[in-house]
Design a protein around this motif. Structure first.
Motif, PDB file in Angstrom:
ATOM      1  N   GLY A 182     -16.650 -79.746   4.563  1.00 11.75           N
ATOM      2  CA  GLY A 182     -17.928 -79.484   3.922  1.00 11.75           C
ATOM      3  C   GLY A 182     -18.479 -78.113   4.209  1.00 11.75           C
ATOM      4  O   GLY A 182     -17.846 -77.293   4.883  1.00 11.75           O
ATOM      5  N   ASP A 183     -19.690 -77.864   3.666  1.00 17.74           N
ATOM      6  CA  ASP A 183     -20.391 -76.607   3.948  1.00 17.74           C
ATOM      7  C   ASP A 183     -21.303 -76.820   5.157  1.00 17.74           C
ATOM      8  O   ASP A 183     -21.346 -77.914   5.739  1.00 17.74           O
ATOM      9  CB  ASP A 183     -21.134 -76.098   2.707  1.00 17.74           C
ATOM     10  N   SER A 184     -22.047 -75.794   5.523  1.00 14.02           N
ATOM     11  CA  SER A 184     -22.872 -75.868   6.740  1.00 14.02           C
ATOM     12  C   SER A 184     -23.850 -77.039   6.682  1.00 14.02           C
ATOM     13  O   SER A 184     -24.027 -77.751   7.668  1.00 14.02           O
ATOM     14  CB  SER A 184     -23.684 -74.594   6.918  1.00 14.02           C
ATOM     15  N   LEU A 185     -24.480 -77.220   5.539  1.00 15.46           N
ATOM     16  CA  LEU A 185     -25.500 -78.273   5.429  1.00 15.46           C
ATOM     17  C   LEU A 185     -24.862 -79.662   5.519  1.00 15.46           C
ATOM     18  O   LEU A 185     -25.308 -80.508   6.295  1.00 15.46           O
ATOM     19  CB  LEU A 185     -26.270 -78.121   4.111  1.00 15.46           C
ATOM     20  N   TYR A 217     -18.757 -70.846  15.718  1.00 18.55           N
ATOM     21  CA  TYR A 217     -19.520 -71.397  16.843  1.00 18.55           C
ATOM     22  C   TYR A 217     -20.915 -71.902  16.459  1.00 18.55           C
ATOM     23  O   TYR A 217     -21.330 -72.970  16.891  1.00 18.55           O
ATOM     24  CB  TYR A 217     -19.615 -70.337  17.957  1.00 18.55           C
ATOM     25  N   PHE A 218     -21.638 -71.121  15.625  1.00 13.37           N
ATOM     26  CA  PHE A 218     -23.019 -71.552  15.328  1.00 13.37           C
ATOM     27  C   PHE A 218     -23.027 -72.919  14.633  1.00 13.37           C
ATOM     28  O   PHE A 218     -23.992 -73.675  14.748  1.00 13.37           O
ATOM     29  CB  PHE A 218     -23.778 -70.495  14.508  1.00 13.37           C
ATOM     30  N   MET A 219     -21.963 -73.236  13.919  1.00 15.74           N
ATOM     31  CA  MET A 219     -21.897 -74.525  13.201  1.00 15.74           C
ATOM     32  C   MET A 219     -21.774 -75.671  14.204  1.00 15.74           C
ATOM     33  O   MET A 219     -22.441 -76.700  14.083  1.00 15.74           O
ATOM     34  CB  MET A 219     -20.715 -74.543  12.232  1.00 15.74           C
ATOM     35  N   GLY A 247     -34.976 -68.620   8.951  1.00 14.83           N
ATOM     36  CA  GLY A 247     -33.684 -68.098   9.418  1.00 14.83           C
ATOM     37  C   GLY A 247     -32.530 -68.865   8.818  1.00 14.83           C
ATOM     38  O   GLY A 247     -32.547 -70.089   8.703  1.00 14.83           O
ATOM     39  N   TYR A 248     -31.544 -68.106   8.424  1.00 15.14           N
ATOM     40  CA  TYR A 248     -30.299 -68.690   7.909  1.00 15.14           C
ATOM     41  C   TYR A 248     -29.643 -69.461   9.053  1.00 15.14           C
ATOM     42  O   TYR A 248     -29.776 -69.100  10.221  1.00 15.14           O
ATOM     43  CB  TYR A 248     -29.404 -67.525   7.462  1.00 15.14           C
ATOM     44  N   VAL A 249     -28.892 -70.493   8.694  1.00 11.91           N
ATOM     45  CA  VAL A 249     -28.223 -71.307   9.716  1.00 11.91           C
ATOM     46  C   VAL A 249     -27.201 -70.468  10.505  1.00 11.91           C
ATOM     47  O   VAL A 249     -26.863 -70.798  11.639  1.00 11.91           O
ATOM     48  CB  VAL A 249     -27.603 -72.559   9.044  1.00 11.91           C
TER      49      VAL A 249
END
Ligand code: 13P
Length: 303
Positions: A39-42, A62-64, A111-113
């Motif tokens: 999937g995507d980030s969301l 990493y941020f994910m 802020g963007y994820v």
């Protein structure tokens, strides 16, 4: 080890630890093939928040994985390569964001994820490429909005919503590999193809697109659209998924140069290692986690 044995071992360990494997759309084909969910980030953060599994093996940058950990403190989130970092997320530090907030003390901070947990802890609301427009539209009563760190996503959102945004100079180096000349060339080769691009692309590229979509937005669009050919303006890893889900359609990378080296660090061997050792665990301090979670939850409420 033979690939079949490797996959068997991964499956046994998944059962033993009650683990699931979440895989971003840009990962290597061999990693996409062992995903419980792609999937995507969301989507991946939503799945992480709702799963009953005890261990989440996060195959992405990493941020994910950190976002999953922020949403699920009771679960062990592990990343098979802790050096899979996102250059865009690294372009804004807490210190820089605090200085920006001091300059605009009344602004609402979106802020963007693609940011670190520490930066998320400083935000009023988070957003992803799927819902950035929705988030900004939901802030109609706010006079001033800071939008960090991606200036290209900010440009796009500003154009669609008609809102003036105060931006940061961040960018995704992979998406900037895609140039206007690439789109023009591919359109010449494939005149019937629809052009789909990610909103992290530069605005001149976006101007040539038929659709501007998140990675899973692209997956949905190509499945539902009657067109049979698509020029894809994002990281090339997604083409494997698009082709696998739509074997009778054709997909052309807008630029073969759009490869994110960080997304390619994870392999099946590293997934096996992470399940054998339950490493590397992604940890966020409780203080940061609670503040960052508020910004993510606000996004999930809006979108
Ligand atoms: P998506 O949320 O659209 O998958 O984008 C993730 C990303 O990091 C793009 O560079």
């Amino acid at each position: 080890m033979k690939q079949k044995n490797l996959i068997n071992k991964i499956n046994q360990l998944k059962k033993k630890h009650n683990a699931i494997i979440l895989v971003h759309n840009y990962q290597l084909p061999e990693v996409q093939d062992i995903a419980d969910f792609r999937g995507d980030s969301l989507e991946l953060s939503r799945i992480a928040a709702n799963t009953k599994a005890k261990v989440i093996v996060f195959c992405g940058v990493y941020f994910m994985a950190e976002t999953a950990s922020i949403l699920c403190p009771d679960k062990k989130v592990i990343i098979p390569d802790k050096d899979s970092s996102c250059p865009l997320a690294n372009m804004l530090t807490v210190k820089q964001l605090r200085a920006l907030k001091e300059k605009y003390p009344k602004a609402t901070v979106v802020g963007y994820v693609n940011t670190s947990a520490q930066v998320k802890a400083e935000l009023d609301v988070c957003c992803t490429s799927t819902n950035a427009v929705k988030v900004i539209n939901a802030l109609k009563d706010k006079k001033q909005i800071l939008f960090v760190p991606d200036k290209h996503l900010a440009d796009y959102v500003s154009k669609v919503t008609g809102r003036r945004l105060i931006t940061w100079d961040g960018f995704c180096p992979t998406h900037l590999c895609i140039r206007v000349s690439d789109i023009i060339r591919e359109k010449k080769f494939h005149p019937k193809a629809k052009v789909i691009v990610h909103p992290e692309c530069r605005k001149e590229v976006i101007a040539l697109a038929d659709e501007v979509l998140s990675t899973s937005g692209m997956a949905k669009f190509v499945k539902e659209n009657r067109a049979r050919e698509f020029i894809v303006g994002t990281e090339v890893g997604i083409i494997y998924r698009l082709k696998k889900d739509n074997p009778h359609k054709e997909f052309y990378a807008a630029s073969e140069a759009a490869v994110c080296p960080n997304m390619k660090r994870i392999t099946q061997e590293k997934v096996l290692w992470s399940l054998q050792t339950l490493k590397d665990e992604v940890c966020v301090s409780e203080e940061i986690r609670c503040r960052a979670k508020k910004a993510i939850e606000r996004m999930l409420q809006i979108a």
